[in-house]
Design an enzyme around this catalytic site. Structure first.
Site, short mmCIF file in Angstrom:
data_model
loop_
_atom_site.label_atom_id
_atom_site.label_comp_id
_atom_site.label_asym_id
_atom_site.label_seq_id
_atom_site.Cartn_x
_atom_site.Cartn_y
_atom_site.Cartn_z
N ASP A 299 0.87 -1.17 0.00
CA ASP A 299 0.00 0.00 0.00
C ASP A 299 0.92 1.23 0.00
O ASP A 299 2.13 1.10 0.20
CB ASP A 299 -0.85 -0.07 1.28
CG ASP A 299 -1.63 1.20 1.53
OD1 ASP A 299 -2.36 1.63 0.63
OD2 ASP A 299 -1.49 1.77 2.63
N ASP B 91 -0.30 5.16 1.00
CA ASP B 91 -0.61 6.16 2.02
C ASP B 91 -0.54 5.57 3.43
O ASP B 91 -1.19 4.57 3.73
CB ASP B 91 -2.02 6.72 1.81
CG ASP B 91 -2.09 7.69 0.63
OD1 ASP B 91 -1.15 8.49 0.48
OD2 ASP B 91 -3.08 7.64 -0.12
#
Length: 286
Positions: A38, A40
Protein backbone atom coordinates in the site's frame (compact mmCIF):
# COMPACT_ATOMS: atom_id res chain seq x y z
CA UNK A 1 14.69 -13.20 16.29
CA UNK A 2 16.13 -9.99 14.92
CA UNK A 3 17.09 -7.08 17.20
CA UNK A 4 14.72 -4.79 15.26
CA UNK A 5 11.84 -6.96 16.51
CA UNK A 6 12.62 -5.93 20.09
CA UNK A 7 11.32 -2.40 19.47
CA UNK A 8 8.22 -1.62 21.50
CA UNK A 9 6.32 -0.73 18.32
CA UNK A 10 6.55 -4.36 17.13
CA UNK A 11 3.73 -6.80 17.95
CA UNK A 12 3.85 -10.44 16.82
CA UNK A 13 1.18 -13.01 17.67
CA UNK A 14 3.14 -16.08 16.52
CA UNK A 15 6.92 -15.52 16.54
CA UNK A 16 7.69 -19.11 15.47
CA UNK A 17 5.52 -18.79 12.38
CA UNK A 18 7.17 -15.47 11.50
CA UNK A 19 10.59 -17.03 11.84
CA UNK A 20 9.49 -19.90 9.61
CA UNK A 21 8.21 -17.52 6.90
CA UNK A 22 11.36 -15.37 7.03
CA UNK A 23 13.52 -18.50 6.67
CA UNK A 24 11.52 -19.39 3.56
CA UNK A 25 12.04 -15.89 2.18
CA UNK A 26 15.78 -16.04 2.87
CA UNK A 27 16.04 -19.43 1.19
CA UNK A 28 14.32 -18.13 -1.95
CA UNK A 29 16.53 -15.04 -2.17
CA UNK A 30 16.06 -12.13 -4.57
CA UNK A 31 14.95 -14.16 -7.58
CA UNK A 32 11.81 -15.49 -5.86
CA UNK A 33 10.80 -12.30 -4.06
CA UNK A 34 8.21 -9.65 -4.85
CA UNK A 35 6.85 -6.77 -2.78
CA UNK A 36 3.16 -5.84 -2.74
CA UNK A 37 2.53 -2.66 -0.81
CA UNK A 38 0.00 0.00 0.00
CA UNK A 39 1.20 3.61 -0.17
CA UNK A 40 -0.61 6.16 2.02
CA UNK A 41 0.41 5.79 5.67
CA UNK A 42 2.32 2.59 4.81
CA UNK A 43 5.25 3.91 2.79
CA UNK A 44 4.37 7.49 3.68
CA UNK A 45 4.23 8.78 7.24
CA UNK A 46 1.06 9.07 9.26
CA UNK A 47 2.42 11.88 11.41
CA UNK A 48 5.56 13.90 12.11
CA UNK A 49 5.98 15.26 15.63
CA UNK A 50 2.32 14.63 16.35
CA UNK A 51 1.14 16.51 13.25
CA UNK A 52 -0.83 14.43 10.74
CA UNK A 53 0.75 14.01 7.31
CA UNK A 54 -1.33 14.19 4.15
CA UNK A 55 -2.42 11.27 2.00
CA UNK A 56 -2.33 11.60 -1.81
CA UNK A 57 -5.91 12.87 -1.74
CA UNK A 58 -5.17 15.31 1.11
CA UNK A 59 -2.29 16.86 -0.88
CA UNK A 60 -4.81 18.06 -3.46
CA UNK A 61 -7.44 18.92 -0.81
CA UNK A 62 -4.93 21.15 1.01
CA UNK A 63 -3.41 22.71 -2.10
CA UNK A 64 -4.16 25.98 -3.82
CA UNK A 65 -5.45 23.96 -6.79
CA UNK A 66 -8.89 23.85 -5.17
CA UNK A 67 -11.08 26.75 -4.06
CA UNK A 68 -11.79 27.36 -0.38
CA UNK A 69 -15.38 26.32 -0.94
CA UNK A 70 -14.30 23.01 -2.47
CA UNK A 71 -11.78 22.47 0.33
CA UNK A 72 -14.52 22.91 2.93
CA UNK A 73 -16.63 20.30 1.16
CA UNK A 74 -13.70 17.86 0.95
CA UNK A 75 -12.93 18.34 4.64
CA UNK A 76 -16.60 17.77 5.46
CA UNK A 77 -16.52 14.51 3.47
CA UNK A 78 -13.41 13.39 5.35
CA UNK A 79 -15.00 14.22 8.71
CA UNK A 80 -18.06 12.21 7.67
CA UNK A 81 -16.42 9.13 6.19
CA UNK A 82 -12.99 8.70 7.82
CA UNK A 83 -14.55 7.72 11.19
CA UNK A 84 -16.50 5.03 9.32
CA UNK A 85 -13.32 3.79 7.61
CA UNK A 86 -11.56 3.18 10.93
CA UNK A 87 -14.61 2.20 13.05
CA UNK A 88 -13.59 -1.02 14.87
CA UNK A 89 -17.24 -2.07 15.24
CA UNK A 90 -18.15 -2.20 11.55
CA UNK A 91 -17.21 -5.00 9.16
CA UNK A 92 -15.46 -4.32 5.85
CA UNK A 93 -18.69 -5.23 4.05
CA UNK A 94 -20.59 -2.62 6.06
CA UNK A 95 -17.99 0.05 5.31
CA UNK A 96 -17.80 -0.72 1.60
CA UNK A 97 -20.75 1.36 0.29
CA UNK A 98 -19.66 4.37 2.37
CA UNK A 99 -16.16 4.25 0.89
CA UNK A 100 -17.59 4.17 -2.65
CA UNK A 101 -19.78 7.16 -1.79
CA UNK A 102 -16.84 9.10 -0.30
CA UNK A 103 -14.57 8.53 -3.30
CA UNK A 104 -17.29 9.24 -5.81
CA UNK A 105 -18.22 12.53 -4.14
CA UNK A 106 -14.64 13.71 -3.68
CA UNK A 107 -13.61 12.76 -7.22
CA UNK A 108 -16.67 14.60 -8.58
CA UNK A 109 -15.58 17.71 -6.66
CA UNK A 110 -12.05 17.45 -8.09
CA UNK A 111 -13.37 17.20 -11.65
CA UNK A 112 -15.51 20.30 -11.02
CA UNK A 113 -12.31 22.15 -10.04
CA UNK A 114 -10.81 21.48 -13.49
CA UNK A 115 -7.44 20.56 -11.98
CA UNK A 116 -4.46 21.11 -14.26
CA UNK A 117 -1.98 18.29 -14.73
CA UNK A 118 1.10 20.52 -14.86
CA UNK A 119 0.30 22.02 -11.45
CA UNK A 120 0.55 18.67 -9.64
CA UNK A 121 4.36 18.69 -9.12
CA UNK A 122 4.15 22.02 -7.32
CA UNK A 123 1.27 20.82 -5.13
CA UNK A 124 3.40 17.85 -4.04
CA UNK A 125 6.48 20.03 -3.45
CA UNK A 126 4.51 22.44 -1.27
CA UNK A 127 2.81 19.71 0.77
CA UNK A 128 3.87 18.16 4.09
CA UNK A 129 3.99 14.66 2.64
CA UNK A 130 6.87 12.62 3.96
CA UNK A 131 8.03 9.09 3.20
CA UNK A 132 8.86 6.83 6.14
CA UNK A 133 12.38 6.91 7.52
CA UNK A 134 14.56 4.44 5.63
CA UNK A 135 12.67 4.78 2.34
CA UNK A 136 15.83 5.32 0.24
CA UNK A 137 17.40 2.14 1.55
CA UNK A 138 14.10 0.28 0.99
CA UNK A 139 13.60 1.32 -2.64
CA UNK A 140 17.27 1.35 -3.62
CA UNK A 141 18.01 -2.12 -2.28
CA UNK A 142 14.97 -3.60 -4.05
CA UNK A 143 15.99 -1.86 -7.27
CA UNK A 144 19.58 -3.05 -6.95
CA UNK A 145 18.39 -6.67 -6.71
CA UNK A 146 15.67 -6.22 -9.37
CA UNK A 147 12.88 -7.19 -6.97
CA UNK A 148 9.46 -6.22 -8.41
CA UNK A 149 7.55 -3.70 -6.30
CA UNK A 150 3.79 -3.42 -6.81
CA UNK A 151 2.38 -0.28 -5.17
CA UNK A 152 -1.35 -0.73 -4.87
CA UNK A 153 -3.05 2.42 -3.69
CA UNK A 154 -6.57 3.71 -3.17
CA UNK A 155 -5.05 7.19 -3.42
CA UNK A 156 -4.43 9.34 -6.48
CA UNK A 157 -1.95 7.66 -8.81
CA UNK A 158 -0.69 10.85 -10.44
CA UNK A 159 0.11 12.37 -7.04
CA UNK A 160 1.68 9.15 -5.77
CA UNK A 161 3.98 8.89 -8.80
CA UNK A 162 4.99 12.51 -8.36
CA UNK A 163 5.88 11.90 -4.68
CA UNK A 164 8.18 8.96 -5.42
CA UNK A 165 9.60 10.74 -8.49
CA UNK A 166 10.52 13.79 -6.39
CA UNK A 167 11.98 11.48 -3.72
CA UNK A 168 14.19 9.91 -6.41
CA UNK A 169 12.91 6.37 -5.86
CA UNK A 170 10.61 5.78 -8.86
CA UNK A 171 12.85 3.03 -10.21
CA UNK A 172 12.00 0.79 -13.21
CA UNK A 173 11.15 -2.15 -10.89
CA UNK A 174 8.22 -0.20 -9.41
CA UNK A 175 4.68 -0.55 -10.78
CA UNK A 176 1.89 1.70 -9.50
CA UNK A 177 -1.78 0.71 -9.61
CA UNK A 178 -4.07 3.42 -8.30
CA UNK A 179 -6.80 5.89 -9.22
CA UNK A 180 -5.34 7.74 -12.20
CA UNK A 181 -6.72 11.02 -13.41
CA UNK A 182 -7.97 11.39 -16.96
CA UNK A 183 -6.94 14.72 -18.48
CA UNK A 184 -8.26 16.29 -21.69
CA UNK A 185 -5.97 17.55 -24.48
CA UNK A 186 -5.37 20.77 -22.55
CA UNK A 187 -4.25 18.89 -19.45
CA UNK A 188 -7.46 19.61 -17.53
CA UNK A 189 -9.01 16.91 -15.34
CA UNK A 190 -12.13 15.44 -16.91
CA UNK A 191 -12.55 12.24 -14.93
CA UNK A 192 -10.78 9.14 -13.68
CA UNK A 193 -9.51 6.11 -15.58
CA UNK A 194 -10.67 2.55 -15.04
CA UNK A 195 -12.36 1.07 -12.00
CA UNK A 196 -12.35 2.89 -8.68
CA UNK A 197 -9.94 1.50 -6.10
CA UNK A 198 -10.91 2.22 -2.49
CA UNK A 199 -9.67 0.87 0.82
CA UNK A 200 -11.96 -2.15 0.88
CA UNK A 201 -12.09 -3.39 -2.72
CA UNK A 202 -8.44 -4.17 -3.28
CA UNK A 203 -9.38 -7.83 -3.77
CA UNK A 204 -11.12 -6.93 -7.05
CA UNK A 205 -8.21 -4.74 -8.12
CA UNK A 206 -5.76 -7.52 -7.37
CA UNK A 207 -7.71 -9.86 -9.64
CA UNK A 208 -7.71 -7.25 -12.42
CA UNK A 209 -3.91 -7.31 -12.33
CA UNK A 210 -3.48 -11.03 -12.80
CA UNK A 211 -1.49 -10.40 -16.01
CA UNK A 212 1.19 -8.59 -14.02
CA UNK A 213 1.30 -11.35 -11.41
CA UNK A 214 1.34 -14.09 -14.06
CA UNK A 215 4.54 -12.60 -15.49
CA UNK A 216 6.02 -13.00 -12.02
CA UNK A 217 4.91 -16.61 -11.63
CA UNK A 218 8.34 -17.59 -10.28
CA UNK A 219 8.18 -14.89 -7.60
CA UNK A 220 6.20 -16.95 -5.11
CA UNK A 221 7.70 -15.24 -2.06
CA UNK A 222 5.86 -12.12 -1.02
CA UNK A 223 6.30 -9.37 1.50
CA UNK A 224 2.99 -7.54 1.82
CA UNK A 225 2.89 -4.12 3.52
CA UNK A 226 -0.35 -2.39 4.45
CA UNK A 227 -2.04 -0.20 7.04
CA UNK A 228 -5.65 -1.31 6.75
CA UNK A 229 -7.37 -4.68 7.05
CA UNK A 230 -8.49 -4.11 3.44
CA UNK A 231 -4.84 -4.29 2.36
CA UNK A 232 -4.65 -7.97 3.26
CA UNK A 233 -6.37 -8.85 -0.03
CA UNK A 234 -3.74 -7.13 -2.20
CA UNK A 235 -1.99 -10.42 -3.01
CA UNK A 236 -5.21 -12.16 -4.09
CA UNK A 237 -4.13 -12.01 -7.75
CA UNK A 238 -0.89 -13.92 -7.17
CA UNK A 239 -1.21 -17.39 -8.75
CA UNK A 240 1.25 -19.40 -6.65
CA UNK A 241 2.16 -18.08 -3.24
CA UNK A 242 4.92 -20.02 -1.49
CA UNK A 243 5.68 -17.78 1.47
CA UNK A 244 3.90 -14.57 2.34
CA UNK A 245 4.90 -12.25 5.17
CA UNK A 246 2.23 -9.70 6.03
CA UNK A 247 3.44 -6.57 7.79
CA UNK A 248 0.79 -4.13 9.00
CA UNK A 249 1.25 -0.55 10.11
CA UNK A 250 -1.33 0.39 12.74
CA UNK A 251 -1.49 4.17 12.96
CA UNK A 252 -4.83 5.10 14.46
CA UNK A 253 -7.14 3.64 17.16
CA UNK A 254 -4.21 1.43 18.19
CA UNK A 255 -5.72 0.16 21.44
CA UNK A 256 -9.04 -0.83 19.86
CA UNK A 257 -7.57 -2.39 16.72
CA UNK A 258 -4.34 -4.05 17.89
CA UNK A 259 -5.88 -7.49 18.54
CA UNK A 260 -7.68 -7.48 15.19
CA UNK A 261 -4.49 -6.50 13.37
CA UNK A 262 -2.45 -9.14 15.20
CA UNK A 263 -4.98 -11.77 14.12
CA UNK A 264 -4.53 -10.77 10.48
CA UNK A 265 -0.97 -9.52 10.01
CA UNK A 266 2.11 -11.59 10.93
CA UNK A 267 3.89 -8.48 12.19
CA UNK A 268 2.09 -5.36 13.42
CA UNK A 269 3.99 -2.08 13.69
CA UNK A 270 2.07 0.28 15.96
CA UNK A 271 2.75 4.00 15.57
CA UNK A 272 5.98 3.21 13.73
CA UNK A 273 7.03 5.90 11.24
CA UNK A 274 10.02 3.94 9.91
CA UNK A 275 10.78 1.14 7.47
CA UNK A 276 13.28 -0.30 9.92
CA UNK A 277 11.61 -3.70 10.28
CA UNK A 278 11.01 -4.31 6.54
CA UNK A 279 14.55 -3.09 5.79
CA UNK A 280 16.08 -5.44 8.36
CA UNK A 281 14.19 -8.37 6.82
CA UNK A 282 15.24 -7.38 3.28
CA UNK A 283 18.82 -7.16 4.45
CA UNK A 284 18.63 -10.82 5.46
CA UNK A 285 17.02 -11.93 2.19
CA UNK A 286 19.05 -9.91 -0.31
Amino acid sequence: MMPEFEKNTVHIRDPERVEQIICGLIKGGASKLQIITDFDMTLSRFAVNGKRCPSCHNIIDNSKLVTDDCRKKLVHLKETYYPIEIDPHLTMEEKYPFMVEWYFKSHTLLVEQRLEKDKLPEAVRESDVSLKEGYEQFFDRLHQHSVPVFIFSAGLGDVLEEIIRQAGVYHPNVKVVSNFMDFDDNGVLKGFKGELIHVYNKHDGALRNTEYFKQLKDNGNIILLGDSLGDLTMADGVPNVENILKIGYLNDKVEELLEKYMDSYNIVLARDETLEVPNSILQKIL
